[in-house]
Design an enzyme around this catalytic site. Structure first.
Site, PDB file in Angstrom:
ATOM      1  CE  LYS A 106      -2.270  -1.034   3.799  1.00 23.15           C
ATOM      2  NZ  LYS A 106      -1.722  -2.346   4.211  1.00 23.15           N
ATOM      3  NE  ARG A 108      -4.714  -1.608  10.563  1.00 21.80           N
ATOM      4  CZ  ARG A 108      -3.669  -1.093   9.922  1.00 21.80           C
ATOM      5  NH1 ARG A 108      -3.772   0.033   9.275  1.00 21.80           N
ATOM      6  NH2 ARG A 108      -2.519  -1.728   9.925  1.00 21.80           N
ATOM      7  NE  ARG A 146       7.481  -3.067   5.937  1.00 18.91           N
ATOM      8  CZ  ARG A 146       6.155  -2.971   6.093  1.00 18.91           C
ATOM      9  NH1 ARG A 146       5.404  -2.494   5.136  1.00 18.91           N
ATOM     10  NH2 ARG A 146       5.582  -3.368   7.211  1.00 18.91           N
ATOM     11  NE  ARG A 150       5.902  -0.695  10.886  1.00 17.61           N
ATOM     12  CZ  ARG A 150       4.811  -0.834  10.144  1.00 17.61           C
ATOM     13  NH1 ARG A 150       4.809  -0.445   8.898  1.00 17.61           N
ATOM     14  NH2 ARG A 150       3.730  -1.354  10.671  1.00 17.61           N
ATOM     15  NE  ARG A 177       2.091  -4.926  11.471  1.00 16.77           N
ATOM     16  CZ  ARG A 177       3.314  -4.898  10.933  1.00 16.77           C
ATOM     17  NH1 ARG A 177       4.355  -5.263  11.665  1.00 16.77           N
ATOM     18  NH2 ARG A 177       3.481  -4.478   9.718  1.00 16.77           N
TER      19      ARG A 177
END
Ligand code: ADP
Length: 190
Positions: free
Chosen positions: A13, A88, A127, A135, A146
């Site tokens: 995204k 969400r 990533r 993160r 998640r």
């Protein structure tokens, strides 16, 4: 142009939003980025949500809706915006609908990035390894959470927007530029 980008963590995204920002001169509103900025700034909101983010859970619908409500009114959103990471939950989608209605704003499209869930963990871990900024929720445990939260609370939005005739689906497993050109073709048609 006002859009929602929908897809699980790691679907791409953020990458696609960056292209759209350039092409359409609209603003990317990433609720994840907004919350991480609040945590970094140690603001009142930041202190409240830090633990929630670290665990990979969702912050309250109320908090996130008020954040977005303030944001879309600002001048830099006059050309439009891409919602990345919001809504969400069904409650957030309902709240967004009301919010946009009250401002006589329409949504042009909801673009779903469809991905093979089995490949997501791999993508996010890659990533995490390659990104300069680590993160706090890119660890195995928070990641699992998640993805589970996505399946339970966010995936139902596919049907929600499908029923409303707004959903456009793109194969998010393709190369980045192919995904981008597919999205562009969809947006040309709306
Ligand atoms: P992801 O890579 O999991 O898609 P994001 O950067 O979009 O992550 O969001 C990171 C975290 O911020 C989420 O796990 C959640 O705690 C919080 N968050 C972001 N957007 C929302 C939202 N719309 N509602 C509730 N919590 C949110």
């Amino acid at each position: 142009m006002r859009l929602i980008l929908l897809g699980p963590p790691g679907a791409g995204k953020g990458t696609q939003a960056a292209f759209l920002v350039d092409n359409y001169k609209i603003k990317q509103l990433s609720t994840g980025d907004m919350l991480r900025a609040a945590v970094a700034a140690e603001s009142e909101v930041g202190l409240k949500v830090k633990g929630v983010l670290e665990r990979g859970e969702l912050v309250s619908d109320e908090l996130i809706v008020s954040l977005i409500a303030d944001r879309i009114e600002q001048d830099d959103c006059a050309n439009g915006f891409i919602l990345d990471g919001f809504p969400r939950t069904i409650a957030q989608a309902d709240a967004l609908g009301e919010l946009l209605n009250s401002k006589s704003m329409g949504l042009d499209a909801v673009v779903q990035l469809a991905v093979d869930e089995g490949k997501l963990l791999e993508r996010i871990e890659k990533r995490a390894r390659e990104s300069a900024e680590v993160r706090s929720d890119d660890n195995a445990e928070a990641l699992k959470k998640r993805l589970a939260v996505y399946r339970e609370q966010t995936a139902p939005l596919i049907e929600y927007y499908g029923e409303r005739g707004m959903l456009k689906t793109v194969d998010g497993m393709q190369a980045v530029d192919k995904v981008a050109s597919d999205i562009e073709a969809i947006l040309k048609a709306v």
